[in-house]
Design a protein around this motif. Structure first.
Motif, PDB file in Angstrom:
ATOM      1  N   SER A  49       0.821  -1.209   0.000  1.00 56.31           N
ATOM      2  CA  SER A  49       0.000   0.000   0.000  1.00 56.31           C
ATOM      3  C   SER A  49       0.852   1.256   0.000  1.00 56.31           C
ATOM      4  O   SER A  49       0.479   2.270  -0.608  1.00 56.31           O
ATOM      5  CB  SER A  49      -1.000   0.011   1.162  1.00 56.31           C
ATOM      6  N   LEU A  52       1.929   1.753  -3.480  1.00 56.76           N
ATOM      7  CA  LEU A  52       0.790   2.232  -4.271  1.00 56.76           C
ATOM      8  C   LEU A  52       0.571   3.722  -4.078  1.00 56.76           C
ATOM      9  O   LEU A  52       0.379   4.471  -5.036  1.00 56.76           O
ATOM     10  CB  LEU A  52      -0.458   1.457  -3.847  1.00 56.76           C
ATOM     11  N   THR A  82      -1.668  -3.903 -15.931  1.00 58.95           N
ATOM     12  CA  THR A  82      -1.973  -4.337 -14.563  1.00 58.95           C
ATOM     13  C   THR A  82      -1.979  -3.144 -13.610  1.00 58.95           C
ATOM     14  O   THR A  82      -2.861  -3.013 -12.754  1.00 58.95           O
ATOM     15  CB  THR A  82      -0.922  -5.364 -14.080  1.00 58.95           C
ATOM     16  N   ILE A  86      -4.991  -1.850 -11.232  1.00 64.35           N
ATOM     17  CA  ILE A  86      -4.910  -1.610  -9.777  1.00 64.35           C
ATOM     18  C   ILE A  86      -5.339  -0.186  -9.452  1.00 64.35           C
ATOM     19  O   ILE A  86      -6.108   0.049  -8.515  1.00 64.35           O
ATOM     20  CB  ILE A  86      -3.484  -1.876  -9.289  1.00 64.35           C
ATOM     21  N   SER A  89      -8.919   0.313  -9.468  1.00 63.04           N
ATOM     22  CA  SER A  89      -9.709  -0.453  -8.496  1.00 63.04           C
ATOM     23  C   SER A  89     -10.083   0.470  -7.334  1.00 63.04           C
ATOM     24  O   SER A  89      -9.705   1.645  -7.317  1.00 63.04           O
ATOM     25  CB  SER A  89      -8.903  -1.643  -7.983  1.00 63.04           C
ATOM     26  N   GLY A  92      -6.963   1.694  -5.508  1.00 62.57           N
ATOM     27  CA  GLY A  92      -6.222   2.651  -6.335  1.00 62.57           C
ATOM     28  C   GLY A  92      -6.865   4.023  -6.289  1.00 62.57           C
ATOM     29  O   GLY A  92      -6.181   5.039  -6.144  1.00 62.57           O
TER      30      GLY A  92
END
Lengths: 223, 481
Positions: A49, A52, A82, A86, A89, A92
């Motif tokens: 995370s 991200l 990909t 993400i 999503s 994201g």
């Protein structure tokens, strides 16, 4: 619960070899294995995370063209696809919303610190391998998962003495095991990170001296 | 034993601690010395006889005293005390802040404490007032005080307002074997490359005067600077040997150059303690111009080497040697010159039997005796000896006595009793000292939580040789056979 006070494990792979391992890891039971697996999962999750969050911040600063249609599987574009999946999503979108709210000068050092903490090993393991007639090998596990253990081999011819010494360390006086090496200014400290207590140090010293300078033919050594 | 001053630095306190510790070990005690780290001496070391020395790393402030940090020493001190299983803490020298801190912490930890004072102080100047306050603080809560001479005892009792009964006098001593005159009958003959000093001095033979001291103001170097030219002018066949170093060395050298006396005065510079004897035996008279001196071990050493001693009549010096070994002078230039003159005349007339001095000194001073007396102090404070025996008072008088005994801090470790004692130190100082004691106590409780006792390894003792039992066993087996 995951770590315990440094304790000693002895292994005798052959009659002329002893390995002393001092470690903070308790013996692995089933529940403990599950617990460790869980912590590893948790660490991966947190690490992921943080990454991200960092990437979404980067993406906001320097927007790149997104690949929306799925390319064939074994191509570089597939990776970017990909990443797009993400980012679009729910996680994201959350990251894209949170990232601009944290100033960069806080975000960068904080995430670096978190990533470093995540890479730290849970247990410290240090060992001393004594090979009769050959020498001594010390090894210390590294602090992080990113680097491997430091090992050092000292041949018998180079060893002047193995001894137990005391020294000031912080606000206390500690016992520690040292190897005096020929033609070297500094001595080699065995178990430098854990610095086990006197009972362990003395046992290792006796065993190591017994094994290293054992008389030929006298194979029965006390450990 | 705790003190700032220890080997490799030379000096009276240092050798006192070493000799006393060695003899105490011989008597079956376990002795640890805690001092601060010197340049090349750090960590933990063993000396001869298994005497263990902790050189604690601390900042050095002035003349080898450490910076007074009051509390920062406590965690280390506690660790050492626990791992070595210490029961009695014995501090030395009133200028050593390490010693004061150790005594404070030791009382907080509930240990018995002894303090040995090696020096005299005035009452007037700012430095003395400060030191005296500090001393009062420490000694408000100490079990027993040892002084090296009766003058020193008076001085300490006044400075720290103590009960005289809790102060003992135990003098220093010398290792007489290390300070023997040349070719003394009880030792093997030594051949020296220089001719033997003649016993019977003629009127034209050269008399050598030896001065060995650190060249500081309190050692009377200024007096020496003033007196040397006059002595040399009055007595043509006299030479000086001066050994030692210090800030006043430059004054001495200037005096020599001004009067062109280089050929009659030899400056040797700093010498090691084991060389002192070799310098001493080259002379006939030992001159000691000190302005303040609690005991003056060096006088005993000089007399032991067979030197006639000329010294100033200050502090504890008059107690040190019997009258036939010394010539006393007032601490002033004229009298010092006159006294040296008297000594030279007496030696020329062969009225002084310096060759007997060694045996007499040997009978008077021995470390074994000092250790035995110190041991008695330890026994007294730890309750092995009864109070009546130790303090020598009547048991019937105990009621009126207990008040002073409470003051002396013999029985109670309770914080409130300690605070009462500290509070009596002065209007402001008393409150400040109480604050220190309270903080120290809180720190102690925190340390018990932070570094619990069972986490500290007990140190192994130095393997002691058992000399007594081995022959006995052999004798037994022989008898059996």
């Amino acid at each position: 619960m995951l770590t315990i006070v440094p304790h000693l494990r002895t292994r005798r792979p052959s009659p002329t070899t002893i390995e002393y391992t001092v470690s903070t890891s308790p013996s692995l039971t089933f529940s403990l294995r599950i617990l460790i697996t869980l912590t590893i999962l948790l660490r991966t999750l947190i690490g992921f995370s943080v990454l991200l969050l960092l990437y979404s911040r980067y993406d906001l600063a320097f927007p790149s063209t997104r690949i929306i249609i799925a390319p064939p599987f074994f191509t570089d574009e597939r990776i970017w696809y990909t990443v797009h999946l993400i980012l679009s999503s729910r996680f994201g979108l959350l990251a894209l919303r949170t990232a601009p709210q944290i100033p960069v000068f806080i975000l960068l050092p904080l995430s670096a610190a978190i990533l470093y903490l995540l890479s730290l090993r849970i247990h410290t393991t240090e060992s001393l391998l004594v090979l009769h007639g050959l020498g001594i090998q010390t090894s210390t596990s590294s602090a992080t998962y990113l680097s491997s253990a430091t090992t050092r081999f000292i041949p018998t011819a180079k060893i002047q003495d193995v001894l137990v010494n005391e020294a000031f360390k912080g606000f206390e006086v500690r016992y520690y095991l040292v190897i005096v090496v020929d033609e070297e200014e500094d001595v080699v400290v065995v178990f430098p990170r854990l610095l086990p207590r006197r009972a362990i140090v003395e046992r290792v010293w006796r065993g190591a001296m017994g094994c290293l300078y054992a008389v030929e033919g006298e194979n029965k050594m006390k450990v | 034993m705790v003190c700032d001053y220890f080997f490799p630095q030379p000096g009276g306190v240092e050798s006192h601690m070493y000799q006393l510790s060695t003899k105490l070990i011989d008597r079956g005690h376990k002795v640890i010395i805690i001092t601060h780290a010197y340049d090349e001496r750090t960590g933990i070391r063993y000396l001869t006889n298994g005497l263990k020395v902790y050189h604690v790393p601390f900042l050095v402030l002035y003349r080898a005293s450490t910076f007074p940090t009051v509390f920062s020493f406590f965690p280390m001190f506690r660790n050492i005390v626990i791992r070595e299983e210490i029961e009695i803490v014995h501090g030395h020298a009133s200028l050593s802040s390490l010693c004061h801190e150790a005594i404070l912490h030791a009382r907080t930890m509930g240990l018995r404490t002894v303090f040995t004072d090696h020096s005299l102080f005035g009452f007037a100047d700012a430095g003395s007032i400060l030191t005296n306050k500090l001393l009062k603080f420490t000694l408000s809560d100490v079990d027993h005080v040892v002084c090296v001479s009766h003058t020193c005892k008076e001085n300490t009792v006044l400075r720290a307002s103590l009960d005289p009964l809790m102060v003992s006098v135990i003098p220093n001593a010398v290792v007489a074997e290390n300070f023997r005159p040349i070719n003394h009958p009880s030792y093997p003959l030594e051949t020296l490359d220089k001719p033997m000093t003649q016993r019977a001095l003629g009127p034209h033979d050269t008399i050598t005067i030896v001065v060995i001291s650190r060249l500081f103001y309190n050692k009377g170097t200024d007096l020496l600077v003033a007196a040397i030219p006059r002595i040399l002018a009055a007595h043509p066949h006299v030479k000086f040997i001066i050994a030692g170093s210090g800030p006043k060395a430059i004054d001495l050298e200037q005096m020599l150059e001004r009067n062109v006396l280089q050929d009659r005065v030899a400056m040797l510079g700093p010498i090691r303690h084991e060389e002192v004897r070799d310098v001493m035996v080259r002379g006939h008279i030992y001159l000691h111009p000190s302005l303040t001196e609690a005991f003056g071990t060096v006088l005993v050493e000089a007399a032991s080497c067979g030197l006639y001693v000329v010294c100033t009549q200050v502090g504890g010096i008059p107690e040190v040697l019997p009258a036939h070994m010394t010539v006393f002078a007032k601490p002033e230039e004229d009298d010092l010159v006159a006294a040296t003159g008297r000594a030279i005349t007496k030696l020329r007339k062969n009225q002084v039997r310096t060759e007997d001095f060694h045996d007499q000194v040997k009978k008077m001073y021995s470390w074994t005796d000092v250790a035995a007396r110190t041991e008695r102090v330890y026994d007294g404070i730890s309750g092995v000896l009864s109070d009546a025996e130790f303090y020598g008072y009547d048991a019937a008088d105990a009621a009126s006595w207990s008040a002073t005994r409470g003051r002396a801090g013999v029985q109670s470790f309770a914080l409130i009793d300690r605070l009462k004692r500290y509070y009596g130190c002065g209007i402001w100082a008393g409150k400040l000292f109480c604050l220190c004691a309270v903080i120290d106590y809180i720190l102690f409780l925190l340390l018990e939580l932070w570094a619990p006792r069972d986490q500290i390894d007990i140190a192994r003792n130095w393997p002691k040789k058992i000399i007594q039992e081995q022959p006995a066993k052999e004798r037994m087996s022989r008898r059996d056979g």
